[in-house]
Enzyme design. Sequence first.
Site, PDB file in Angstrom:
ATOM      1  N   GLY A 186      11.251   1.351   0.192  1.00 55.32           N
ATOM      2  CA  GLY A 186      11.272  -0.045   0.606  1.00 55.32           C
ATOM      3  C   GLY A 186      11.920  -0.373   1.931  1.00 55.32           C
ATOM      4  O   GLY A 186      11.787  -1.493   2.425  1.00 55.32           O
TER       5      GLY A 186
ATOM      6  N   GLU B  38      12.714   6.988  -2.758  1.00 57.34           N
ATOM      7  CA  GLU B  38      11.279   7.221  -2.537  1.00 57.34           C
ATOM      8  C   GLU B  38      10.774   6.532  -1.274  1.00 57.34           C
ATOM      9  O   GLU B  38       9.866   5.700  -1.344  1.00 57.34           O
ATOM     10  CB  GLU B  38      10.472   6.685  -3.727  1.00 57.34           C
ATOM     11  CG  GLU B  38      10.829   7.270  -5.055  1.00 57.34           C
ATOM     12  CD  GLU B  38      10.106   6.574  -6.208  1.00 57.34           C
ATOM     13  OE1 GLU B  38       9.575   5.458  -6.015  1.00 57.34           O
ATOM     14  OE2 GLU B  38      10.080   7.143  -7.296  1.00 57.34           O
ATOM     15  N   PRO B  39      11.347   6.839  -0.122  1.00 54.46           N
ATOM     16  CA  PRO B  39      10.869   6.156   1.086  1.00 54.46           C
ATOM     17  C   PRO B  39       9.475   6.623   1.487  1.00 54.46           C
ATOM     18  O   PRO B  39       9.135   7.796   1.340  1.00 54.46           O
ATOM     19  CB  PRO B  39      11.895   6.581   2.146  1.00 54.46           C
ATOM     20  CG  PRO B  39      12.421   7.889   1.661  1.00 54.46           C
ATOM     21  CD  PRO B  39      12.379   7.836   0.158  1.00 54.46           C
ATOM     22  N   GLY B  40       8.678   5.706   1.950  1.00 54.07           N
ATOM     23  CA  GLY B  40       7.358   6.035   2.480  1.00 54.07           C
ATOM     24  C   GLY B  40       7.322   5.595   3.934  1.00 54.07           C
ATOM     25  O   GLY B  40       7.410   6.391   4.874  1.00 54.07           O
ATOM     26  N   ARG B  41       7.273   4.271   4.113  1.00 53.00           N
ATOM     27  CA  ARG B  41       7.133   3.687   5.443  1.00 53.00           C
ATOM     28  C   ARG B  41       8.198   4.179   6.439  1.00 53.00           C
ATOM     29  O   ARG B  41       7.884   4.508   7.577  1.00 53.00           O
ATOM     30  CB  ARG B  41       7.236   2.162   5.308  1.00 53.00           C
ATOM     31  CG  ARG B  41       6.911   1.389   6.565  1.00 53.00           C
ATOM     32  CD  ARG B  41       7.263  -0.083   6.391  1.00 53.00           C
ATOM     33  NE  ARG B  41       6.790  -0.640   5.154  1.00 53.00           N
ATOM     34  CZ  ARG B  41       5.601  -1.221   4.969  1.00 53.00           C
ATOM     35  NH1 ARG B  41       4.769  -1.312   5.972  1.00 53.00           N
ATOM     36  NH2 ARG B  41       5.270  -1.708   3.798  1.00 53.00           N
TER      37      ARG B  41
ATOM     38  N   ARG C  64      -3.768  -3.309   7.458  1.00 50.74           N
ATOM     39  CA  ARG C  64      -2.502  -4.038   7.307  1.00 50.74           C
ATOM     40  C   ARG C  64      -2.502  -5.420   7.975  1.00 50.74           C
ATOM     41  O   ARG C  64      -2.039  -6.394   7.377  1.00 50.74           O
ATOM     42  CB  ARG C  64      -1.322  -3.208   7.819  1.00 50.74           C
ATOM     43  CG  ARG C  64      -1.165  -1.856   7.108  1.00 50.74           C
ATOM     44  CD  ARG C  64       0.193  -1.223   7.333  1.00 50.74           C
ATOM     45  NE  ARG C  64       1.231  -2.011   6.703  1.00 50.74           N
ATOM     46  CZ  ARG C  64       2.027  -2.834   7.323  1.00 50.74           C
ATOM     47  NH1 ARG C  64       1.961  -2.950   8.632  1.00 50.74           N
ATOM     48  NH2 ARG C  64       2.905  -3.546   6.673  1.00 50.74           N
TER      49      ARG C  64
ATOM     50  N   CYS D 294     -17.990  -6.397  10.326  1.00 49.35           N
ATOM     51  CA  CYS D 294     -18.710  -7.667  10.238  1.00 49.35           C
ATOM     52  C   CYS D 294     -17.987  -8.652   9.333  1.00 49.35           C
ATOM     53  O   CYS D 294     -18.455  -8.988   8.249  1.00 49.35           O
ATOM     54  CB  CYS D 294     -20.131  -7.409   9.728  1.00 49.35           C
ATOM     55  SG  CYS D 294     -21.099  -8.902   9.671  1.00 49.35           S
ATOM     56  N   GLU D 295     -16.800  -9.049   9.738  1.00 49.86           N
ATOM     57  CA  GLU D 295     -16.006 -10.051   9.009  1.00 49.86           C
ATOM     58  C   GLU D 295     -15.171 -10.779  10.060  1.00 49.86           C
ATOM     59  O   GLU D 295     -14.528 -10.126  10.902  1.00 49.86           O
ATOM     60  CB  GLU D 295     -15.028  -9.380   8.034  1.00 49.86           C
ATOM     61  CG  GLU D 295     -15.661  -8.486   7.030  1.00 49.86           C
ATOM     62  CD  GLU D 295     -15.560  -8.977   5.601  1.00 49.86           C
ATOM     63  OE1 GLU D 295     -14.993 -10.064   5.361  1.00 49.86           O
ATOM     64  OE2 GLU D 295     -16.056  -8.246   4.738  1.00 49.86           O
TER      65      GLU D 295
ATOM     66  N   TYR E 112       0.577   3.590   5.430  1.00 47.74           N
ATOM     67  CA  TYR E 112      -0.464   2.696   4.921  1.00 47.74           C
ATOM     68  C   TYR E 112      -1.512   2.384   5.997  1.00 47.74           C
ATOM     69  O   TYR E 112      -2.059   1.291   6.050  1.00 47.74           O
ATOM     70  CB  TYR E 112       0.157   1.407   4.358  1.00 47.74           C
ATOM     71  CG  TYR E 112       1.301   1.697   3.413  1.00 47.74           C
ATOM     72  CD1 TYR E 112       1.053   2.216   2.159  1.00 47.74           C
ATOM     73  CD2 TYR E 112       2.632   1.495   3.794  1.00 47.74           C
ATOM     74  CE1 TYR E 112       2.100   2.531   1.300  1.00 47.74           C
ATOM     75  CE2 TYR E 112       3.690   1.807   2.941  1.00 47.74           C
ATOM     76  CZ  TYR E 112       3.403   2.319   1.689  1.00 47.74           C
ATOM     77  OH  TYR E 112       4.435   2.636   0.843  1.00 47.74           O
TER      78      TYR E 112
END
Length: 426
Positions: free
Chosen positions: A238, A281-284, A319, A350-351, A379
């Site tokens: 987090g 549990e770090p990811g970012r 993101r 196409c959005e 991510y």
Amino acid sequence: MAKEDHLFFGGADVVELAERYGTPLYVTDENKLRANIRNYKRTFGKSRTGIDTDIFFAVKANGNLAILKVLASEGAGADVFSCGELQLVKLAGIPTEKILFNGNSKSEDDLREAVESGVKISVDSLGELRVLAAVTDELGKEAEIAMRVNPDVSPAVNPKIATGLKESKFGVPYHEIMSMCEEAVQYRNIALTGLHCHIGSQILKLDVFGEAAEKMMNLVEQLHERGIELEFVDLGGGLGIGYSEEDKKRLPTPDDLAAVILPVLVDRMKSLGLNLKLILEPGRSIVGTTTILLSRVNVVKPAHKNFVAIDAGFNLLIRPVMYDAYHEVVVANRQNERASTLYTVVGPVCESGDIIAKDRMLPEVKSGDLVAIKDVGAYGFSMSSQYNGRPRCAEVLVNDGAVDLIRSRESIDDLLRTQKVPERLV
Ligand code: LLP
């Protein structure tokens, strides 16, 4: 064009990388990656903290095998959320005792695979506990589990990435943990060894981690009073990173995280006479800053806004669209030129919502220019898709200027590979 005008990343000239490997292209700096994980390991080293700590990298942030290998070589464990992620970290050489299988919706097959692999399992509901108990009996194999606690704390982040609110789908309601643990210890092949929580992501104001640590230690104490002794507490990931100048001003570090949670853990463990392991549990905060996405400008269109249309959209970086996330964008082949014009950088999807960066001052952009989108290691690729019939892009790893391809660009054949046309339609 002078080379001094080119952005260098990990010792490599990104203009050359784009020419050699094509665009879009994810580029990861191995030294940054190693520095980030080492920083965690140093900060939480047992000799400094007195608490044995393991860093379980959150694989959902980045599931590239070469990147996982680098992290494995630095002694990282892994938080996995599916059998696919489990397979990746096994291939990366992460030992089973350093793997936690998470998930709020595991199938019986997922549980079987986790038990057979001998990894720890974070149990997210009473229903899951009962299925798991049956699976362990059927396989005749013990499973080590942690209860996923919903601690009901509220970090100041985008609601889509707050995971420990009481309304959240994750974890067992706080007041039900005790009875669930009491049931768990009755099962012959279940070893309850930990408590687990994860309160959210991109957290910049860290007091909530202290609150979560307190709540988790309250549960540890209540279990201790009932004679149930644990081996670890997992406080999840987090920690936020500095995407924008604003974020950078209040950027927390692993040291700041340690300063918030360690006093709570040390104090409470001392008064209970316990010596639990800590898992994070770090990811970012491990991979976020390690990677840029290179993308070529197809066209510049002065319209209601000045649009810069590039070859990467939310198919490759979702993101900004999904969380209104900010990523810095620079013109990588003319990075020293003065920012003179207001642009909105859009992708090819196409959005209308396919906007990578809104209202940014950049040097005057021309078609054929190269842009670098920063801090996309977490991510980024892992949330990419083939939407609009676009094959996913390649990834390279750079290390002091040396470059390795770590994922090939997909081809149109890859879009077709799994599709089947019924005989009657041929
Ligand atoms: N542990 C668990 C159980 C998690 O669910 C997560 C992230 C992490 C650890 C890692 O959190 P981190 O250190 O990366 O904040 N796609 C979103 C983020 C979703 C996070 C999901 N869970 C984004 O791009 O911002």
